[in-house]
Design a protein around this motif. Structure first.
Motif, mmCIF file in Angstrom:
data_model
loop_
_atom_site.group_PDB
_atom_site.id
_atom_site.type_symbol
_atom_site.label_atom_id
_atom_site.label_comp_id
_atom_site.label_asym_id
_atom_site.label_seq_id
_atom_site.Cartn_x
_atom_site.Cartn_y
_atom_site.Cartn_z
ATOM 1 N N UNK A 122 0.834 -1.197 0.000
ATOM 2 C CA UNK A 122 0.000 0.000 0.000
ATOM 3 C C UNK A 122 0.873 1.254 0.000
ATOM 4 N N UNK A 123 0.322 2.348 -0.395
ATOM 5 C CA UNK A 123 0.961 3.666 -0.328
ATOM 6 C C UNK A 123 2.085 3.857 -1.334
ATOM 7 N N UNK A 124 2.322 2.897 -2.200
ATOM 8 C CA UNK A 124 3.370 3.124 -3.194
ATOM 9 C C UNK A 124 2.780 2.991 -4.601
ATOM 10 N N UNK A 125 1.520 3.291 -4.714
ATOM 11 C CA UNK A 125 0.855 3.072 -5.993
ATOM 12 C C UNK A 125 1.467 3.934 -7.090
ATOM 13 N N UNK A 126 1.761 5.164 -6.715
ATOM 14 C CA UNK A 126 2.252 6.088 -7.734
ATOM 15 C C UNK A 126 3.608 5.623 -8.274
ATOM 16 N N UNK A 127 4.502 5.340 -7.359
ATOM 17 C CA UNK A 127 5.833 4.904 -7.781
ATOM 18 C C UNK A 127 5.745 3.592 -8.549
ATOM 19 N N UNK A 128 4.854 2.750 -8.060
ATOM 20 C CA UNK A 128 4.667 1.463 -8.703
ATOM 21 C C UNK A 128 4.270 1.664 -10.164
ATOM 22 N N UNK A 129 3.350 2.586 -10.361
ATOM 23 C CA UNK A 129 2.889 2.839 -11.711
ATOM 24 C C UNK A 129 4.015 3.360 -12.572
ATOM 25 N N UNK A 130 4.790 4.267 -12.006
ATOM 26 C CA UNK A 130 5.895 4.840 -12.779
ATOM 27 C C UNK A 130 6.856 3.759 -13.238
ATOM 28 N N UNK A 131 7.204 2.889 -12.299
ATOM 29 C CA UNK A 131 8.179 1.855 -12.643
ATOM 30 C C UNK A 131 7.583 0.895 -13.667
ATOM 31 N N UNK A 132 6.323 0.575 -13.435
ATOM 32 C CA UNK A 132 5.685 -0.351 -14.361
ATOM 33 C C UNK A 132 5.626 0.253 -15.759
ATOM 34 N N UNK A 133 5.300 1.532 -15.787
ATOM 35 C CA UNK A 133 5.242 2.207 -17.083
ATOM 36 C C UNK A 133 6.598 2.165 -17.760
ATOM 37 N N UNK A 134 7.626 2.380 -16.949
ATOM 38 C CA UNK A 134 8.976 2.349 -17.512
ATOM 39 C C UNK A 134 9.276 0.988 -18.119
ATOM 40 N N UNK A 135 8.969 -0.042 -17.360
ATOM 41 C CA UNK A 135 9.312 -1.379 -17.839
ATOM 42 C C UNK A 135 8.501 -1.733 -19.080
ATOM 43 N N UNK A 136 7.199 -1.475 -19.019
ATOM 44 C CA UNK A 136 6.397 -1.854 -20.185
ATOM 45 C C UNK A 136 6.790 -1.042 -21.405
ATOM 46 N N UNK A 137 7.021 0.247 -21.184
ATOM 47 C CA UNK A 137 7.470 1.079 -22.305
ATOM 48 C C UNK A 137 8.709 0.497 -22.944
ATOM 49 N N UNK A 138 9.644 0.215 -22.068
ATOM 50 C CA UNK A 138 10.919 -0.248 -22.568
ATOM 51 C C UNK A 138 10.768 -1.572 -23.307
ATOM 52 N N UNK A 139 9.868 -2.416 -22.804
ATOM 53 C CA UNK A 139 9.708 -3.703 -23.451
ATOM 54 C C UNK A 139 8.939 -3.586 -24.756
ATOM 55 N N UNK A 140 8.058 -2.593 -24.816
ATOM 56 C CA UNK A 140 7.182 -2.519 -25.975
ATOM 57 C C UNK A 140 7.841 -1.857 -27.165
ATOM 58 N N UNK A 141 8.928 -1.188 -26.923
ATOM 59 C CA UNK A 141 9.452 -0.333 -27.963
ATOM 60 C C UNK A 141 9.977 -1.091 -29.161
ATOM 61 N N UNK A 142 9.852 -2.374 -29.104
ATOM 62 C CA UNK A 142 10.347 -3.137 -30.238
ATOM 63 C C UNK A 142 11.806 -3.445 -30.078
ATOM 64 N N UNK A 143 12.350 -4.063 -31.064
ATOM 65 C CA UNK A 143 13.713 -4.528 -30.902
ATOM 66 C C UNK A 143 14.736 -3.417 -30.998
ATOM 67 N N UNK A 144 14.371 -2.348 -31.691
ATOM 68 C CA UNK A 144 15.363 -1.294 -31.833
ATOM 69 C C UNK A 144 15.398 -0.447 -30.572
ATOM 70 N N UNK A 145 16.579 -0.236 -30.163
ATOM 71 C CA UNK A 145 16.823 0.686 -29.076
ATOM 72 C C UNK A 145 15.919 0.469 -27.876
ATOM 73 N N UNK A 146 16.106 -0.650 -27.277
ATOM 74 C CA UNK A 146 15.361 -0.890 -26.051
ATOM 75 C C UNK A 146 16.046 -0.270 -24.842
ATOM 76 N N UNK A 147 17.264 0.139 -25.053
ATOM 77 C CA UNK A 147 18.091 0.512 -23.919
ATOM 78 C C UNK A 147 17.537 1.658 -23.109
ATOM 79 N N UNK A 148 17.423 1.427 -21.812
ATOM 80 C CA UNK A 148 16.921 2.469 -20.943
ATOM 81 C C UNK A 148 17.493 2.264 -19.555
ATOM 82 N N UNK A 149 17.579 3.388 -18.843
ATOM 83 C CA UNK A 149 18.046 3.284 -17.473
ATOM 84 C C UNK A 149 17.051 3.980 -16.561
#
Lengths: 764, 440
Positions: free
Chosen positions: A357-384
């Motif tokens: 509980x209480x970390x929903x916002x951060x959780x969403x941010x991280x999840x968004x980061x991961x899904x974004x990074x995974x969805x971007x296709x094979x080119x340039x997945x690199x992210x930090x």
């Protein structure tokens, strides 16, 4: 002869592995038809990736108790005896009808006969040959690797369609027609049917990366996955050894394998099994090197390891204590846990709550980061991603929670498959170790860090040569990132440079405490790693309250006000969730303690003294403000006040003399000389006899020496408790002294001192 | 007789067998509860035991282990069912359900060797082969695995870290971090107990380590002075066994002891000691000699003077002169002085033709430095310019005065010069020079 890669344990020649008597055949055909109906498809669950990875302890323990299961350490079933800790073949459902070929021994590849003579095994194709059938015949089994003539001629394998050969269980296992598992537990269900829980082994082909050139032909991988199956489905024994024992094994027959790595099914990563094998930095001359270091290693010979290897004796020990446990905790299992005990278990740091509980916002941010990074296709997945926040704010827990959710998505095919590697900076021997760990996790090959760096560098800079599972994107989680900072900062640079390369398919999530770590690093690193950040702020008291009540949901042990009080206290200091939980747990313990004493004495004495609040049932059953307050004072109060109150008379005078000197000179630092003068002044002014002459003479010291010498000791004592800060002793009377805490604390502690009433006037 | 000796010896030297103060009893209960939670309820715990040396926090920890089952039956459980309930499992618990690892901050120089030591102790206990070549990472993984196995068989691991503050002063604190982090995982059942005499030991922890530490502190303190006599009695009185024919000896011994305890001098001595430092170890050490004298009816010879005075009494005249000139300089409110200024003061005070040369004085000065009666007051270690470096006297005036008194060769003029401001009179100079020449 195939070149061996580093990391492959040697598979030396085993003498006559197939020389087993044919009489040990079990004829499984009648059973198999039976098992067709009975045995559930054992491994169907295993393919499902959605299983919960961590079971909270309480649950797992209760689970083992429930029902009318009767746990046993050995079961006799269909002519076979199975014990906990043994390795067995398990039938796949669909292969049940082919059971007639369950040969335990293999036939000679030349004459086609079984047994009779010493046989030798080819290291390439695992085919067996009678020594006499070879051309020219061999007298005895040669040392080192031996390759059969067919393999020498590099003939294609599987060329013999003319003769239908028997297939051994080993071959069928390697052909993925059987499974292997280790029995971890055996029990009889209420209806009398025997069950076992088995931990699966995988053959290299079943791992995501497929068979690698460095995998041995008899190599297996252990998984973390355990399933419950009926004993019915067991075919018979096989033997899985550590690589060393494997190399020593000689006569166990054909069903011998070795296992060096744990395979993480979720992330397709490898982890070396501890204690089954020790590593040395060997990337050259595997064979000799490992032989030489055999003695040094912590090898696990069968009769020595207590619990982690599949050895028989070890496991009798474990099962023995399991039996003991059941004897010992009858009252624990019998009675329900009290509310307070439940609360304590829920509050302990080691229980993993279902969600955060209480970390929903951060959780969403991280999840968004991961899904974004995974969805971007094979080119340039690199992210930090850089995550910062003070300790105890749930950084790692949140990331792991996100990963758990991603797993679920993975199982529903919402996202493309990926790999996940986690490491912790404080667990590495040196920062450079990162490379080794990362490389090993990705390939299952252990190399020295220089070599690993080279390979990783190649891997991330050109992707085209990689196929299969290697082309999956990889998420790397680095905890305690600040520990990886070296002088040249090359480790960090590499870690954050790789994701930026085209087609590297690497994502790095770094976690550290300081918010400005990127700014403290070289600009070239900061520019790579500081782009995306999530910062975890300390919990506010409302959040803490929510967390605690979330954990406590289901138990009624705490008063509401008590929870609020505790969370306010912690939020005011640090906002550390761990501390808040510990505080509440301590309060629960105190309450339990109180109740116990109340139960024993309280009933009679409380009535005598007539204290109604302690006796009223509802009050004592709940954990109230008083308990939390007691816990708070215990945790947050510095012990020095209490220590000062309890120290001896002259130590007190000494402290007062320090304060007195401080007030007189206004300097924080004084010398020992000055203090001792002040002390004798204080003593003589207040009729406090400085240790006097006659008594001291009686034990042979004169006044002065005892006075200063003991003052000296006193100083040492106080200095040792760090009530004082002082220089080293060689400075004698010039040694500088300083109180280690505000002088008001001394006044506070010694104000109402009974044996030295005069002290107060010097403290104002 | 031997048995009696054995008992006394144990009580005096083996911390486990010595009787416990009432204040320590409370701490023992706390500690006991903590272990009980770890062992029975699988709660991971960490705690710090703090207290000055001689008050024996580690004795507490050890005694806790060894004596628990027995204590338990004796102390607070009166009801029959409780006894049945608790004792049988606990006895078993303490012998088979824990495994203990002890480390000492003074012995393990860095985190790697400490972790190796943990692995070694576990290997020895469980008859595993121990590999010297294992790295930090491997040992850590080994520890994780073995903890997992322990918790599967419901066995608790107790890690005792002696001199905890030294572990906390290691650069990365990776050992503490990892140990405390292991406590957070559901698959372990362990307790980490730190023992330290620094009261602020938990302040030394890094933030991330402190967050993982459970903040439980148990304070061991010296007992109040009233308890000491009772303590001495408990230590010294031998239990009288009626069956043995030595009972009368024991009775006689006990009578003597109680007589000794009743003596005024003893009481006074004990009070004196308690006023200085009332930790049990100190009291036993100090009182023992007195007791022996009393029992054997002897008077043991004691040194006449404390060590500093003895050192002063052995000095040569010139050295005493130099020390006295330093004292005079300090009286003139000169805080720092160099060899040159001291020598000048000596020459000014001692206006005579047969004073020692500067070279001889410098030799004496060096000797004083060696004996650490004086020291350089700037921090630098070695310097060639020692003539000009500021020095400071390391003894107090009182000590110097007593040293002059005690010295057999100290001339009367020097004593005079010590107490008088200003120069020596002509007369005293003559007598002094006569003294010096007589010595030479």
């Amino acid at each position: 002869m195939r070149g061996r890669n580093a990391g492959t344990p040697p598979a030396p020649r085993r003498q006559s592995p197939r020389f087993a008597s044919p009489s040990s055949h079990c004829d499984p055909s009648p059973k198999s038809s039976q098992s067709l109906g009975l045995s559930p498809a054992p491994r169907s669950v295993k393919r499902d990736l959605g299983f919960s990875p961590v079971l909270p302890r309480a649950r797992s323990r209760r689970k083992s108790r429930d029902g009318d299961r009767k746990y046993v350490s050995r079961i006799e079933w269909n002519d076979g005896v199975f014990e906990v800790g043994e390795d067995v073949y398990v039938r796949k459902l669909e292969s049940a009808e082919r059971d007639e070929s369950d040969e335990e021994v293999e036939d000679c590849r030349v004459c086609g006969k079984v047994g009779g003579e010493v046989m030798i095994e080819c290291d390439a194709c695992l085919g067996g040959f009678h020594l006499g059938c070879l051309e020219p015949p061999l007298e005895e089994v040669p040392g080192g690797d031996w390759i059969c003539f067919k393999c020498e001629k590099k003939e294609a394998v599987g060329e013999e369609p003319s003769r239908r050969r028997h297939r051994t269980a080993r071959e069928r296992l390697l052909a993925k027609e059987l499974w292997a598992a280790r029995i971890e537990r055996l029990w009889m269900e209420a209806d009398g049917s025997p069950w076992f829980s088995g931990r699966w082994y995988l053959v290299p082909e079943e791992t995501a990366s497929g068979r690698q050139p460095h995998n041995g032909s008899r190599e297996l991988f252990r998984t973390k996955h355990v399933d419950h199956n009926e004993v019915e489905s067991i075919l018979r024994h096989c033997y899985v050894f550590s690589p060393e024992d494997f190399s020593k094994a000689s006569n166990e027959g054909d069903d011998v394998f070795y296992c060096e790595y744990d395979y993480e099914m979720k992330w397709h990563t490898f982890k070396r099994i501890v204690d089954l094998v020790e590593e040395a930095d060997h990337d050259f001359e595997e064979h000799e090197e490992s032989k030489a270091s055999n003695k040094k290693r912590r090898s696990s010979t069968p009769n020595k390891t207590p619990n982690k290897t599949p050895k028989r004796k070890s496991h009798t020990e474990v099962t023995g204590s399991e039996v003991l446990r059941r004897k010992i905790f009858p009252e624990d299992s019998g009675k329900d846990l009290t509310e307070i005990e439940k609360a304590k278990i829920a509050l302990s740091l080691s229980t993993t709550p279902g969600s955060l509980p209480c970390r929903e916002k951060e959780c969403k941010e991280i999840e968004a980061f991961v899904t974004d990074a995974l969805k971007e296709g094979l080119e340039n997945l690199g992210k930090c991603l850089y995550i910062s926040g003070v300790p105890g704010t749930g950084k790692t827990a949140t990331v792991l929670d996100v990963m758990r959710r991603m797993e679920k998505k993975l199982s529903t095919k919402e996202i493309q498959p990926y790999r996940f590697v986690a490491m912790n900076g404080l667990r590495l021997t040196s920062p450079e170790q990162t490379y080794t760990v990362l490389h090993e996790a990705l390939t299952g090959q252990r190399l020295s860090w220089k070599r690993a760096l080279q390979l990783l560098d190649e891997r991330f800079s050109n992707c085209k040569s990689l196929g299969g599972v290697d082309s999956r994107p990889c998420i790397l989680l680095v905890d305690e990132l600040d520990l990886l900072v070296t002088r040249s900062q090359s480790v960090l640079y590499n870690l954050f440079d790789w994701p930026c390369r085209p087609n590297s398919r690497l994502m790095v999530i770094g976690i550290a405490n300081t918010i400005d770590l990127p700014e403290r690093l070289l600009p070239r690193i900061a520019s790579r790693m500081g782009l995306q950040r999530v910062s975890f702020s300390p919990y506010s008291y409302i959040q803490l309250q929510e967390i605690i009540s979330f954990r406590l949901s289901g138990t009624e042990a705490f008063e509401k006000a008590a929870v609020e009080f505790a969370s306010r206290k912690v939020a005011a200091v640090s906002g550390d969730a761990r501390r808040a939980l510990e505080l509440c747990r301590r309060a629960a313990e105190l309450a339990e303690c109180r109740q116990k004493s109340g139960d024993l004495e309280g009933r009679c004495t409380c009535n005598v003294f007539g204290c109604p609040d302690r006796c009223s049932e509802s009050n004592t059953r709940l954990i109230g403000m008083a308990d939390v307050e007691a816990a708070v004072t215990e945790m947050f109060q510095a012990p020095h006040v209490q220590a000062m109150r309890m120290c001896s008379k002259h130590a007190k005078i000494f402290l007062v003399a320090m304060v007195y000197e401080y007030h007189r000179t206004g300097m924080v630092e004084t010398t020992f000389d000055q203090v001792s003068r002040a002390q004798s002044l204080l003593c003589s002014n207040n009729g406090e006899q400085p240790p006097d002459k006659d008594v001291l003479l009686s034990i042979g010291y004169n006044l002065f020496s005892v006075f200063t010498c003991n003052l000296w000791e006193l100083r040492c004592k106080l200095g040792e408790c760090r009530l004082l800060l002082c220089e080293t002793g060689s400075r004698h009377r010039l040694q500088k002294l300083q109180l280690n805490f505000p002088s008001d604390d001394v006044s506070f502690a010694l104000r109402d001192c009974l044996d030295l009433p005069w002290i107060t006037k010097y403290l104002s | 007789m031997d048995a009696a000796m054995q008992i006394l010896r144990c009580r005096l030297y083996d911390p486990r067998a010595s009787p416990v103060f009432a204040s320590a009893e409370e701490n023992r209960r706390k500690l006991y509860d903590l272990f009980r939670h770890t062992i029975c309820q699988a709660c991971n715990n960490s705690a710090l035991l703090l207290g000055p040396r001689g008050c024996a926090p580690n004795v507490g920890a050890r005694a806790r282990f060894e004596r628990n089952p027995g204590d338990f039956s004796g102390s607070n459980f009166d009801r029959r069912e409780d006894l049945l309930f608790v004792i049988s499992p606990l006895k078993l618990l303490f012998c088979c359900f824990r495994s203990q690892v002890r480390l000492n901050g003074l012995l393990h120089a860095d985190d790697r060797s400490a972790l190796k030591e943990i692995a070694k102790q576990l290997c020895v206990e469980h008859e595993l082969e121990f590999s010297k070549a294992a790295s930090f990472e491997e040992n850590l993984r080994f520890l994780t695995v073995i903890l997992e196995q322990f918790s599967l068989s419901h066995k608790a691991l107790v890690l005792v870290l002696d001199e905890f503050d030294l572990f906390a002063q290691k650069p990365k604190q990776s050992l503490l971090y990892n140990l405390l982090d292991l406590l957070q995982s559901p698959s372990s059942q362990a307790a980490v107990i730190g023992i330290s005499c620094r009261l602020d030991a938990d302040q030394l922890l890094e933030k991330r380590v402190r967050s993982r530490f459970s903040q439980r502190k148990i304070l061991f303190l010296p007992p109040p002075s009233e308890e000491i006599t009772r303590f001495l009695e408990a230590v010294l009185v031998i239990p009288v066994d009626s069956s043995a024919n030595l009972a009368q000896h024991a009775n006689a011994f006990n009578a003597k002891i109680s007589a000794w305890l009743q003596m005024e001098t003893t009481k006074e001595l004990v009070n004196k000691l308690a006023a200085l430092d009332s930790s049990p170890r100190n009291i036993i050490d100090s009182v023992f000699r007195n007791l022996l004298d009393y029992l054997k009816n002897t008077k043991s010879t004691t040194p006449k003077h404390p060590p500093t005075i003895c050192a002063l009494a052995d000095l040569s005249v010139l050295e005493l002169f130099l020390l006295t000139s330093m004292k005079r300089l300090e009286n003139k409110e000169r805080d720092t002085y160099t060899f040159n200024s001291v020598f000048k003061e000596y020459q000014d005070g001692y206006k005579s033709s047969d004073s020692y040369s500067k070279k001889a004085a410098y030799k004496a000065f060096e000797h004083l430095l060696e004996r650490e009666l004086i020291g350089y007051s700037d921090g630098r270690a070695v310097s060639t310019l020692s003539h000009l470096r500021p020095v400071k006297m390391l003894i107090s005036f009182e000590e110097l005065e007593q040293g002059l008194e005690a010295s057999p060769i100290c001339p009367a003029t020097l004593r005079q010069w010590y107490s008088q401001p200003g120069d020596l009179s002509m007369f005293s100079l003559i007598t002094f020079s006569w003294n010096v020449s007589a010595e030479a």
